[in-house]
Design an enzyme around this catalytic site. Sequence first.
Site, PDB file in Angstrom:
ATOM      1  N   CYS A   1     -14.349  -2.635  62.125  1.00 32.88           N
ATOM      2  CA  CYS A   1     -15.443  -2.553  63.097  1.00 32.88           C
ATOM      3  C   CYS A   1     -16.528  -1.595  62.574  1.00 32.88           C
ATOM      4  O   CYS A   1     -17.144  -1.867  61.546  1.00 32.88           O
ATOM      5  CB  CYS A   1     -14.872  -2.122  64.451  1.00 32.88           C
ATOM      6  SG  CYS A   1     -16.044  -2.039  65.817  1.00 32.88           S
TER       7      CYS A   1
ATOM      8  N   ASP B   1     -16.566 -13.995  68.041  1.00 31.89           N
ATOM      9  CA  ASP B   1     -16.924 -12.578  68.119  1.00 31.89           C
ATOM     10  C   ASP B   1     -17.955 -12.354  69.222  1.00 31.89           C
ATOM     11  O   ASP B   1     -19.034 -12.947  69.208  1.00 31.89           O
ATOM     12  CB  ASP B   1     -17.473 -12.119  66.766  1.00 31.89           C
ATOM     13  CG  ASP B   1     -17.530 -10.608  66.626  1.00 31.89           C
ATOM     14  OD1 ASP B   1     -18.124  -9.963  67.514  1.00 31.89           O
ATOM     15  OD2 ASP B   1     -16.993 -10.083  65.632  1.00 31.89           O
TER      16      ASP B   1
ATOM     17  N   HIS C   1     -14.062 -10.200  68.371  1.00 31.59           N
ATOM     18  CA  HIS C   1     -14.199  -8.938  67.652  1.00 31.59           C
ATOM     19  C   HIS C   1     -12.924  -8.117  67.884  1.00 31.59           C
ATOM     20  O   HIS C   1     -12.250  -8.264  68.894  1.00 31.59           O
ATOM     21  CB  HIS C   1     -15.414  -8.181  68.198  1.00 31.59           C
ATOM     22  CG  HIS C   1     -15.918  -7.104  67.288  1.00 31.59           C
ATOM     23  ND1 HIS C   1     -16.669  -7.369  66.170  1.00 31.59           N
ATOM     24  CD2 HIS C   1     -15.774  -5.758  67.339  1.00 31.59           C
ATOM     25  CE1 HIS C   1     -16.970  -6.235  65.566  1.00 31.59           C
ATOM     26  NE2 HIS C   1     -16.433  -5.238  66.256  1.00 31.59           N
TER      27      HIS C   1
END
Length: 232
Positions: free
Chosen positions: A119, A167, A198
């Site tokens: 991330c 995502d 995500h």
Amino acid sequence: MSERVLVPTRSGDLPAQLWRPAAGSGPGIVLCQEIFGLSPYILRRAADLAELGYVVLAPEFFWRLGVREVSEQDGGLERGMELAGRVDWPLAVRDGAAAVRWLGARAEVTGPVGLVGFCFGGGLAFHVAAVEPVAALVSYYGSALPMLLELAPKVTVPSLHHFGTADSFLDRETVARVRAAVTASPATVFHEYDGADHAFDNPDLPWHHPAASAQAWGRTVAFLREHLPVGA
């Protein structure tokens, strides 16, 4: 078991956690955190990498903000995103580069050093790889990558990228732009995972996708064994 260490930088000592493999030595990996800091998930992934034979360093990239970890009680996603937005990005990149150099100089690091990031850390690791020599890069859904594509020609090391097709933070068009930029390097491998959101690798979050997580981790292990071999 890990130990707390301090990595000297030009603006102070960067706190970090260090794991050694059972053999006591091996190649190095700098693990770049998600927006939740050194969360229990990141600590588990660091231990997983150490079990594979790597000496793992996980810096606390929110250290200048006085934060090590963001829990649900501390504000969760909203707090993590707020902290990530307050990070001095150039200083964080310098911290990452300093961590790579510090780890590479350790006596127990007997091979090269690579980067793994998730991330926030996926984008940060990419930027560090553009400015500091490393042997390999693994980036999971790097959230800052769309803003860093001009650096893609400088990231020439073997690289592995993971993104989900669902995502919530990076739409398909954006992921396509990232893919086109990073795969211009023949050393880059790019995988997308159908239906994965995500942060699909993190089982502590509602976006966890077990199948994508398992497949991506298997690919990560194989990639690291190829480009950052243990016992070579």
